[in-house]
Design a protein around this motif. Structure first.
Motif, PDB file in Angstrom:
ATOM      1  N   LYS A  46       7.456  -4.842  14.888  1.00  0.00           N
ATOM      2  CA  LYS A  46       8.039  -3.647  15.496  1.00  0.00           C
ATOM      3  C   LYS A  46       9.049  -2.974  14.570  1.00  0.00           C
ATOM      4  O   LYS A  46       9.496  -1.866  14.839  1.00  0.00           O
ATOM      5  N   SER A 133       8.431  -2.950  24.151  1.00  0.00           N
ATOM      6  CA  SER A 133       7.383  -1.940  24.166  1.00  0.00           C
ATOM      7  C   SER A 133       6.640  -1.991  22.832  1.00  0.00           C
ATOM      8  O   SER A 133       7.247  -2.209  21.785  1.00  0.00           O
ATOM      9  N   ASN A 135       5.545  -0.275  20.387  1.00  0.00           N
ATOM     10  CA  ASN A 135       5.605   0.869  19.474  1.00  0.00           C
ATOM     11  C   ASN A 135       6.493   0.492  18.306  1.00  0.00           C
ATOM     12  O   ASN A 135       7.353  -0.379  18.447  1.00  0.00           O
ATOM     13  N   SER A 141       7.122   5.022  23.449  1.00  0.00           N
ATOM     14  CA  SER A 141       6.411   3.838  23.946  1.00  0.00           C
ATOM     15  C   SER A 141       4.957   4.167  24.279  1.00  0.00           C
ATOM     16  O   SER A 141       4.645   5.276  24.704  1.00  0.00           O
TER      17      SER A 141
HETATM   18 MG    MG Z   1      11.183   0.079  23.626  1.00  0.00          MG
END
Ligand code: MG
Ligand code: TXA
Length: 315
Positions: A46, A133, A135, A141
């Motif tokens: 991430k 999330s 992304n 997201s």
């Molecule tokens: Mg987030």
């Protein structure tokens, strides 16, 4: 790979790999919460700073209990009424939860997602799932498997496809003060009115620059195209209509071409608007416009969370 096989997802997770999972709010990037290497890999994939802690997902209240040191009565009431659902509770953690997961905080964020595939997966597994999330850090997201595939597809072996997210905006995060009164840390998919009806008046979040405040980093949920948030008449006066695309709640601006406008809910339904918000922001981001203009939504129900995300996405 994208698929709907929870056994395949479970096999990857047991091997310490990451799998994207659907929830009712947004897709999560999931890994074994008890495996430090898997947790580290979440931060890596991430590109998320290590000081920003992860939400732990479990199958139900019973599975949550070993992870917490205590559960105040107000928390239990909320959990019983709202789980599975878009509610995350901040509670004192037990020794089962590592510093890595909470970024050193004595509190752990817990939630039971309301998605049949992910709930079945959690019941199958011997461990809870950490899932932010899915992304890249700072971006919008994902609310579909295709959103996840576009950005993280190359970095993870499996995306569990559960269809488009039904709530569409991240969970509401609630903590408790010394007197066990509920405090709102992040507006989200569970309307504040509902929480107040169950647990009494909500205290507001601590000062938003505090690093301990969750989801509260400035410049979050942001498209690449500059987004401006404010009164639409003023925004249009300041930036002009040329090169602008508009994100609107229910009514189009008659003086502007429809091709420049995205209406989230012609019927004026805030839940529908929340469900469509992130996909709409991605769509507008892909239009190659000079800027996105967005006006505030009504301050009720999911309107609080929508405005919060637009504010954070804005310049
Ligand atoms: Mg987030
Ligand atoms: O709906 C959701 O909550 C989605 C789905 C996948 O469950 N998850 C999500 O995770 O939005 P994430 O990591 O993108 O946002 C979680 C927020 C972060 O801002 C983090 O700072 C905060 O929750 N958080 C997590 N654990 C915390 C903790 N122990 N103390 C304070 N804040 C915490």
């Amino acid at each position: 790979m994208i698929g709907t096989d929870i056994h395949q997802a479970a096999a990857w997770l047991r091997r310490g790999e990451l799998v994207a999972v659907p929830t009712e709010t947004v897709y999560g990037l999931a890994g074994n919460a008890f495996d430090p290497d898997a947790v580290l890999r979440i931060f890596q994939v991430k590109q998320r700073p290590r000081f920003n802690p992860l939400i732990v997902h479990v199958a139900g209240i019973d599975a949550a209990m070993p992870l917490v040191a205590e559960m105040p009565p107000a928390a239990r009431r909320l959990a019983e009424a709202c789980w599975p659902g878009p509610l995350t509770l901040l509670l004192p953690r037990s020794a089962a939860i590592s510093d890595l997961v909470t970024a050193g905080s004595p509190l752990v964020a817990l939630r039971v997602p309301a998605h049949p595939l992910t709930l079945s997966l959690l019941r199958l597994l011997e461990f809870p799932l950490c899932a932010p999330s899915a992304n890249p850090f700072g971006y919008i997201s994902p609310t579909t498997a295709a959103h996840v595939e576009a950005q993280l597809g190359g970095a993870i072996p499996y995306i569990l496809d559960g269809g488009p997210a039904q709530v569409g905006i991240e969970s509401t995060i609630i903590g408790f003060d010394e007197q066990a009164r509920p405090r709102l840390y992040r507006a989200g998919g569970l309307a504040p009115e509902r929480i107040e009806a169950l647990a009494g008046p909500l205290l507001s979040a601590p000062h938003s620059d505090s690093p301990a405040a969750p989801g509260m980093l400035k410049s979050h949920y942001a498209p690449r195209t500059p987004l401006f948030f404010g009164d639409m008449d003023e925004l249009l006066k300041e930036h002009g209509a040329e090169g602008s695309v508009l994100l609107l709640f229910s009514a189009a601006r008659k003086e502007l071409p429809v091709s420049q406008q995205l209406i989230l809910s012609p019927a004026g339904d805030l839940s529908e608007a929340a469900r469509k918000l992130f996909a709409a922001m991605r769509q507008l981001d892909a239009m190659g416009a000079a800027r996105i203009l967005a006006a505030p939504f009504p301050e009720a129900g999911l309107g609080f969370a929508i405005n919060d995300r637009l504010k954070r996405a804005s310049m």
